[in-house]
Design an enzyme around this catalytic site. Structure first.
Site: not given
Ligand code: C2E
Ligand code: MG
Ligand code: MG
Length: 714
Positions: A487, A578, A665
């Site tokens: 991802e 996604e 996830e």
């Molecule tokens: P998401 O798409 O649901 O991404 C998964 C989030 O869960 C990611 O947080 C990831 O680091 C985190 N995660 C994955 N495995 C685990 C785990 O085992 N434990 C915990 N506690 N967390 C885990 P992240 O990277 O902080 O991103 C948060 C949200 O921000 C993402 O949720 C997504 O909705 C958004 N996001 C991130 N990058 C992008 C992007 O490039 N564009 C857009 N539009 N949204 C983004």
């Molecule tokens: Mg997600």
């Molecule tokens: Mg996602």
């Protein structure tokens, strides 16, 4: 009927508006300045001539002959001063009082001298007739004196005095004109003095044509009667050659004068009408500039302007001042349920309510259901509580709540726009927080706020300078734990703020509608990395990209994907889309179209964060998703909550039975992974298998054997 009405209007019998009356009166008085000034100079000259022709008389004896010049001169002085003061809005009263007193005194002296000389030889009626101009002059100067003492003291202007002074002056003019011309006629001279005076009066008395026409008519007839014997004599002497021609000319002259006064009047009235309309339009515009057109209270432009003035004013103690931002929570539902009209009515009532709760304070509607208040901090909680109670006690069943953010101005140069923005931000922090309805902007909030401002203001440069980085989080097959995809997750590595996580910048960028800039940058990096990987001979895997709902509104997101695929020559099945469940609300707009296109283009579509929001199974029914991404909240307290495994099992089976593949996830423990594997969830993602990391780290781990790349892709 129409004709009569027209005549009535032409003669000025119709009622004018107050503005028109004032306008006509003022232009009359302006004309009086010129007229009285001419008379003043003329008569002064006549007086000097008169005195010079009679040298060596005693002072009193000069009053025995022609006093008309002196009377006329004095009247002109009085009218001139009055008109000048009136039109120029001069406040000084003393010269007027002294002068009218002096004229009055002079008038008494002349009257005294007249009586002294003639009392013995004249009857009462004769005396009164002889004194007529003295009496009028006395009336004129007394009127002016009264005006100075009574009216101008109160700082008011009074039309009545102006009109009366003009009439008195006109009577003197006409009398003087008639008498002089009769005298001239008796000496076989022309009636020029009468003609001049008639023109004078016609120009001066323009506020109602019928008055001018009547005064002129009376004067013409009166003069004609006195002139007639002379004309008749001349006529007889010249065998009927005088009367006919002169009569016609004379009456034509009268008609011309009458027409002239009507025409000037109509012209001025027309100007006044135009002026009045213009003023009304201007007033409307002025009001529109400061008024909120929905609620009728002030708008935010006025608010900013006035608040700025108050902040700058040394009389205002700014340490006690507060900017408030009021937001009605859940108002959208109210609008949806009762319609736009009812919503507007509600906002109008609320606006008045806020004004009542903050009497004397600046209150404005900012936009939608947002209001701004600039007030003292004294009893502010009580006041907002008052409004809140009313908001909550609305009769409908919609749950409404009032949230208030507050900001204290730091100095006199505080910009009200920024202040309201800060109060708004403080207010946003208590959004949907039950029991917390008031939040003041403090230092913690301040640094948070500045970070947000920074993010919004620097997204462009961050993209350009490469501060936006894509991190890859591995996705593995549940059974073999071999890598089957990644991802793509955005990171902002900033020189000022250091490492920023999506939780900090994504909501801000979405709020300020800048998110597409970030996403376009991420998508491009992913494609570039993949091309590099292919070219370098790495085994590449599909990457799923996070799309914001706004991407489809703010740019041609699908078009961008298509272009990137072509530009970097990447197989379509290497990019997955996604879309988070919360984006699929009732109001789909352009999103629905875009999703269709994504499917048609052959990209796989994933439903992200399933179960995080208010899930609706309709989403599964209505849209064609390939992969169901089960939100990590299901795994929170997984070991302790016995319902969690049951629900997870059910969701996985559900996905399976409707032909969707599933991915969970947030997998952090072996127990969770074991359970999910047994439950039939095909794909896993979580810290247990790897946190999001730069592409170099992914490649290193593949090279050093930490990860085994599966032959099978997601
Ligand atoms: P998401 O798409 O649901 O991404 C998964 C989030 O869960 C990611 O947080 C990831 O680091 C985190 N995660 C994955 N495995 C685990 C785990 O085992 N434990 C915990 N506690 N967390 C885990 P992240 O990277 O902080 O991103 C948060 C949200 O921000 C993402 O949720 C997504 O909705 C958004 N996001 C991130 N990058 C992008 C992007 O490039 N564009 C857009 N539009 N949204 C983004
Ligand atoms: Mg997600
Ligand atoms: Mg996602």
């Amino acid at each position: 009927m129409g004709f009569l009405k027209w005549v009535r209007e032409e003669l000025g019998f119709n009622k004018n508006t107050k503005y028109q009356r004032t306008y006509l009166n003022e232009t009359n008085i302006k004309t009086a300045i010129y007229m009285s000034f001419i008379v003043l100079i003329l008569e002064l000259w006549m007086i000097i001539r008169y005195v010079r022709k009679r040298p060596g008389l005693a002072f009193w004896e000069y009053f025995d002959g022609e006093t008309n010049y002196l009377i006329f001169f004095s009247a002109a002085v009085v009218l001139f001063l009055f008109s000048f003061r009136y039109t120029k809005h001069i406040k000084k009263r003393v010269p007027g009082i002294i002068l009218s007193g002096a004229v009055l005194l002079l008038d008494f002296i002349m009257t005294g001298r007249f009586l002294y000389k003639n009392a013995g030889s004249m009857g009462t009626a004769e005396i009164l007739f002889g004194l007529k101009y003295y009496i009028i002059l006395a009336a004129l100067s007394i009127m002016y004196l009264a005006y100075e003492i009574k009216i101008s003291k109160q700082g008011k202007r009074n039309d009545f005095y102006g009109q009366l002074l003009n009439i008195l002056f006109a009577v003197i003019c006409l009398g003087f004109g008639i008498e002089t011309s009769l005298y001239d006629v008796s000496k076989s001279r022309q009636i020029l003095c009468f003609v001049t005076m008639i023109i004078f009066v016609a120009c001066m008395l323009i506020w109602k044509p019928f008055v001018s026409v009547a005064i002129l008519g009376v004067s013409f007839i009166y003069f004609y009667r006195l002139w007639y014997p002379t004309l008749y004599e001349l006529d007889v002497a010249t065998n009927g050659r005088v009367l006919e021609g002169d009569q016609i000319n004379y009456f034509v002259f009268w008609i011309v004068m009458a027409m002239l006064s009507i025409s000037i009047y109509q012209q001025r009235r027309h100007e006044a009408e135009k002026d009045e309309n213009l003023i009304a339009v201007n007033k409307k515009l002025e009001r529109a500039a400061v008024e909120d057109d929905l609620t009728g209270i002030h708008n935010i432009f006025y608010f900013n302007q006035e608040a700025e003035k108050m902040l700058k004013s040394p009389d205002v103690d700014i340490s006690k001042k507060l900017f408030l931002f009021l937001n009605v929570e859940n108002f959208k539902t109210y609008n949806d349920q009762f319609g736009y009209q009812a919503g507007n009515e509600y906002l109008t009532a609320l606006a008045l309510l806020i004004c009542d709760a903050f009497p004397g304070d600046l209150v404005a509607r900012q936009s939608d259901d947002h209001f701004a208040v600039f007030t003292d901090d004294d009893k502010v909680m009580e006041k907002t509580e008052l409004v809140r109670k009313k908001v909550k006690s609305n009769e409908s069943e919609v749950y409404l709540e009032l949230k208030v953010g507050a900001f204290r101005p730091k100095g006199r140069d505080t910009d009200p726009r920024v202040a309201i923005d800060c109060a708004r931000y403080a207010c946003s922090l208590i959004k949907n927080k039950f029991g917390k309805n008031y939040m003041e902007y403090n230092d913690d909030v301040d640094s948070e706020f500045h970070k947000r401002q920074y993010i919004v203001n620097h997204i462009d440069s961050a993209v350009q300078n490469g501060y936006i980085k894509v991190y890859y989080q591995p996705v593995v097959w549940a059974d073999s734990e071999e890598l089957c995809g990644y991802e793509a997750l955005a990171r902002w590595i900033d020189p000022t703020y250091g490492f920023l996580s999506p939780g900090e910048f994504i909501p801000v960028l979405e709020e300020y509608r800048q998110i597409h800039k970030l996403d376009a940058c991420i998508f491009e990096q992913v494609c570039r990395n993949m091309r590099e990987g292919i070219d370098l001979g790495f085994s590449v895997l599909p990457v799923s990209l996070n799309f914001s709902r706004l991407d489809f509104e703010l740019m041609d997101a699908v078009g961008l994907l298509e272009d990137l695929i072509e530009k970097y020559d990447i197989p379509k099945d290497m990019l997955h889309v996604e879309i988070t469940e919360s984006a699929l609300t009732e109001n789909m707009g352009v999103l629905e179209e875009a999703m269709k296109r994504i499917k048609e283009d052959g990209f796989a579509m994933w439903l992200d964060d399933f179960g995080a929001g208010y899930s609706s199974f309709n989403v599964l029914k209505d849209f064609e998703f390939d992969v169901l991404k089960i939100d990590m909240t299901f795994l929170k307290g997984f070991e302790k909550n016995e319902k969690s495994p049951i629900i997870l099992n059910a969701i996985i089976q559900l996905a399976d039975s409707i032909g969707m593949r599933s991915l969970t996830e947030g997998v952090e423990t072996d127990e969770a992974a074991d359970f999910l594997r047994k439950a039939g969830c095909g794909r896993l993602q979580g810290y247990l298998f790897g946190k999001p990391m730069p592409i170099e780290d992914v490649r290193k781990r593949i090279q050093n054997g930490t990860y085994t790349v599966s032959d099978k892709h997601i």
